[in-house]
Motif scaffolding. Structure first.
Motif, mmCIF file in Angstrom:
data_model
loop_
_atom_site.group_PDB
_atom_site.id
_atom_site.type_symbol
_atom_site.label_atom_id
_atom_site.label_comp_id
_atom_site.label_asym_id
_atom_site.label_seq_id
_atom_site.Cartn_x
_atom_site.Cartn_y
_atom_site.Cartn_z
ATOM 1 N N ILE A 210 -6.417 -15.516 11.145
ATOM 2 C CA ILE A 210 -5.718 -16.416 12.051
ATOM 3 C C ILE A 210 -4.625 -17.143 11.269
ATOM 4 O O ILE A 210 -4.849 -17.581 10.134
ATOM 5 N N THR A 211 -3.453 -17.209 11.851
ATOM 6 C CA THR A 211 -2.346 -17.959 11.261
ATOM 7 C C THR A 211 -2.168 -19.247 12.056
ATOM 8 O O THR A 211 -2.058 -19.215 13.280
ATOM 9 N N CYS A 225 -1.516 -21.163 17.013
ATOM 10 C CA CYS A 225 -2.447 -20.171 16.446
ATOM 11 C C CYS A 225 -1.998 -18.760 16.803
ATOM 12 O O CYS A 225 -1.582 -18.502 17.940
ATOM 13 N N TYR A 226 -2.098 -17.856 15.827
ATOM 14 C CA TYR A 226 -1.756 -16.456 16.045
ATOM 15 C C TYR A 226 -2.812 -15.601 15.347
ATOM 16 O O TYR A 226 -3.042 -15.755 14.138
ATOM 17 N N PHE A 227 -3.459 -14.731 16.113
ATOM 18 C CA PHE A 227 -4.526 -13.896 15.555
ATOM 19 C C PHE A 227 -3.972 -12.533 15.144
ATOM 20 O O PHE A 227 -3.098 -11.977 15.809
ATOM 21 N N LEU A 228 -4.508 -12.003 14.069
ATOM 22 C CA LEU A 228 -4.147 -10.670 13.595
ATOM 23 C C LEU A 228 -5.422 -9.882 13.358
ATOM 24 O O LEU A 228 -6.301 -10.316 12.605
ATOM 25 N N GLY A 229 -5.524 -8.725 14.010
ATOM 26 C CA GLY A 229 -6.698 -7.884 13.828
ATOM 27 C C GLY A 229 -6.849 -6.917 14.985
ATOM 28 O O GLY A 229 -6.001 -6.842 15.888
ATOM 29 N N ALA A 230 -7.919 -6.180 14.965
ATOM 30 C CA ALA A 230 -8.194 -5.205 16.024
ATOM 31 C C ALA A 230 -8.434 -5.925 17.349
ATOM 32 O O ALA A 230 -9.010 -7.015 17.383
ATOM 33 N N ASP A 231 -8.004 -5.303 18.441
ATOM 34 C CA ASP A 231 -8.092 -5.944 19.756
ATOM 35 C C ASP A 231 -9.514 -6.337 20.118
ATOM 36 O O ASP A 231 -9.736 -7.408 20.709
ATOM 37 N N HIS A 232 -10.502 -5.474 19.790
ATOM 38 C CA HIS A 232 -11.869 -5.764 20.210
ATOM 39 C C HIS A 232 -12.437 -6.991 19.494
ATOM 40 O O HIS A 232 -13.432 -7.568 19.922
ATOM 41 N N VAL A 233 -11.789 -7.405 18.407
ATOM 42 C CA VAL A 233 -12.214 -8.611 17.693
ATOM 43 C C VAL A 233 -11.343 -9.802 18.090
ATOM 44 O O VAL A 233 -11.839 -10.920 18.281
ATOM 45 N N LEU A 241 -10.763 -19.603 22.275
ATOM 46 C CA LEU A 241 -9.784 -20.662 22.049
ATOM 47 C C LEU A 241 -9.308 -21.248 23.368
ATOM 48 O O LEU A 241 -9.199 -22.477 23.519
ATOM 49 N N ASN A 242 -9.044 -20.387 24.337
ATOM 50 C CA ASN A 242 -8.545 -20.851 25.625
ATOM 51 C C ASN A 242 -9.614 -21.599 26.426
ATOM 52 O O ASN A 242 -9.333 -22.602 27.085
ATOM 53 N N SER A 243 -10.835 -21.103 26.355
ATOM 54 C CA SER A 243 -11.894 -21.710 27.166
ATOM 55 C C SER A 243 -12.463 -22.978 26.529
ATOM 56 O O SER A 243 -12.986 -23.848 27.241
ATOM 57 N N ASN A 244 -12.387 -23.091 25.211
ATOM 58 C CA ASN A 244 -12.967 -24.246 24.522
ATOM 59 C C ASN A 244 -11.932 -25.264 24.051
ATOM 60 O O ASN A 244 -12.281 -26.199 23.330
ATOM 61 N N VAL A 261 -14.281 -24.696 18.183
ATOM 62 C CA VAL A 261 -13.598 -24.064 19.313
ATOM 63 C C VAL A 261 -13.760 -22.547 19.271
ATOM 64 O O VAL A 261 -13.982 -21.898 20.295
ATOM 65 N N LEU A 262 -13.652 -21.945 18.089
ATOM 66 C CA LEU A 262 -13.759 -20.486 17.950
ATOM 67 C C LEU A 262 -15.201 -20.026 17.798
ATOM 68 O O LEU A 262 -15.466 -18.815 17.845
ATOM 69 N N GLU A 263 -16.097 -21.002 17.551
ATOM 70 C CA GLU A 263 -17.537 -20.699 17.387
ATOM 71 C C GLU A 263 -17.766 -19.716 16.236
ATOM 72 O O GLU A 263 -18.468 -18.712 16.359
ATOM 73 N N ILE A 264 -17.141 -20.019 15.108
ATOM 74 C CA ILE A 264 -17.270 -19.165 13.918
ATOM 75 C C ILE A 264 -17.425 -20.033 12.674
ATOM 76 O O ILE A 264 -17.210 -21.243 12.720
ATOM 77 N N GLU A 265 -17.807 -19.392 11.587
ATOM 78 C CA GLU A 265 -17.773 -19.996 10.259
ATOM 79 C C GLU A 265 -16.726 -19.243 9.458
ATOM 80 O O GLU A 265 -16.733 -18.009 9.427
#
Length: 349
Positions: A210-211, A225-233, A241-244, A261-265
């Motif tokens: 994420i940038t 925020c800008y995400f980079l990676g495979a679509d399924h991820v 991000l949008n819902s939280n 917000v992203l529910e990640i570590e």
């Protein structure tokens, strides 16, 4: 009065009426143009003429008013007066430059006293004229900053130092946020960020990142925020991000907000081997192509190879099996031969 003679002396000062009472334009001295307006009385007598100057010209001629008034009384015509005015202006400009170039002796003693008050350990460099000084400033968080100051004859070093320190303190929260990100996550780029860098690209997982781009004035607000990676991820992360987004709390640290917000570590760099996080383009084998980084990723979970958009476009164009619909090209991944989709954007070309 000879308009031709006046035109040769002051080609930018032109008559504004048929009677030759009003002249408006510029007078040039030492490659500088100054706005000037000359208004003559009805009898065209130069002694009673009125001069209207720009504030820049008034500032330069300050202290020479009596000389100018005397020249008005004794000049035979406007042409000769303008010639003498240019001479006075040349002298005034030289004296002004001389004053600026050579400060009074007490200026240096005050400057040395200011340095003593600040501490000689803060002085990193000073030139022979004491006009350029490099200082080390430490903010309240213990961060060291090096600043270069250009000092004039009327500069007060202590005041300038306090102003700079105040500006640094206003950015304290911004740097606190970035320092936490740099310390607790794996920042992919920039590798050696400067204090002025507002962007961080942070690793989330293998070939997923994420940038974020912070606003220095509001560093705890939701950044771009800008995400980079495979679509399924990436798509699930965007959905979270949008819902939280309503959960974002400016009173909480930015990094903790991103986690919630992203529910990640966010993994740290020690959680990965560099070889596990392929960042180079799978076609040109480089990370940067001009200013672009690999921003296209194979969506297959077992591949996930990144590519530059321009490289992938050229590759897919060479395949007979590829097809294009408007700005989307459908083809096969150069690595795993699984279906890959490229959505074209202007930034690649």
């Amino acid at each position: 009065m000879s308009h031709r003679g006046l035109l040769s002396q002051c080609p930018l000062l032109l008559p504004q009426d048929l009677q030759g009472r009003v002249y408006d334009g510029f007078i040039r001295a030492q490659d500088k143009d100054f706005r000037l307006r000359v208004i003559l009385p009805a009898d065209l007598q130069l002694q009673n003429a009125r001069l209207e100057c720009s504030w820049q010209l008034k500032k330069v001629l300050q202290g020479y008013q009596h000389v100018i008034k005397q020249r008005l009384q004794h000049s035979s015509n406007l042409t000769s007066f303008m010639l003498e005015l240019k001479t006075v202006l040349d002298v005034a400009l030289k004296n002004t430059n001389s004053l600026e170039a050579s400060p009074a002796p007490q200026h240096y003693s005050c400057l040395v006293k200011d340095i003593e008050n600040l501490g000689w350990d803060k002085l990193l460099f000073v030139d022979n004229e004491f006009s350029t000084i490099k200082l080390k400033i430490e903010d309240s968080s213990g961060r060291e900053h090096a600043i270069i100051l250009k000092l004039g004859a009327r500069s007060n070093l202590q005041d300038i130092y306090n102003q700079v320190l105040s500006t640094l303190e206003s950015l304290k929260e911004f740097w606190d946020v970035l320092d936490e990100i740099d310390k607790k996550t794996w920042v992919l780029e920039p590798e050696n960020p400067t204090r002025s860098a507002t962007v961080r690209r942070i690793a989330i997982g293998n070939n997923v990142s994420i940038t974020i781009d912070l606003d220095p004035r509001h560093p705890t607000m939701l950044p771009e925020c800008y995400f980079l990676g495979a679509d399924h991820v990436v798509h699930p992360l965007k959905d979270k991000l949008n819902s939280n987004v309503h959960l974002w709390d400016p009173e909480v640290g930015l990094l903790q907000n991103l986690k919630d917000v992203l529910e990640i570590e966010f993994p740290s760099q020690s959680d990965f081997n560099k070889s596990d996080f392929s960042m180079d383009c799978g076609i040109c084998y480089a990370y940067r192509l001009d200013s672009a980084i690999p921003d296209q990723v194979c969506d297959d979970p077992h591949c996930g190879q990144p590519f530059h958009q321009a490289c992938l476009y050229e590759w897919l164009n060479t395949l007979p099996s590829s097809r294009q619909s408007f700005n989307i090209i459908y083809g096969e991944c150069p690595y795993c031969s699984k279906p890959i989709t490229l959505k074209l954007s202007n930034k690649a070309f």
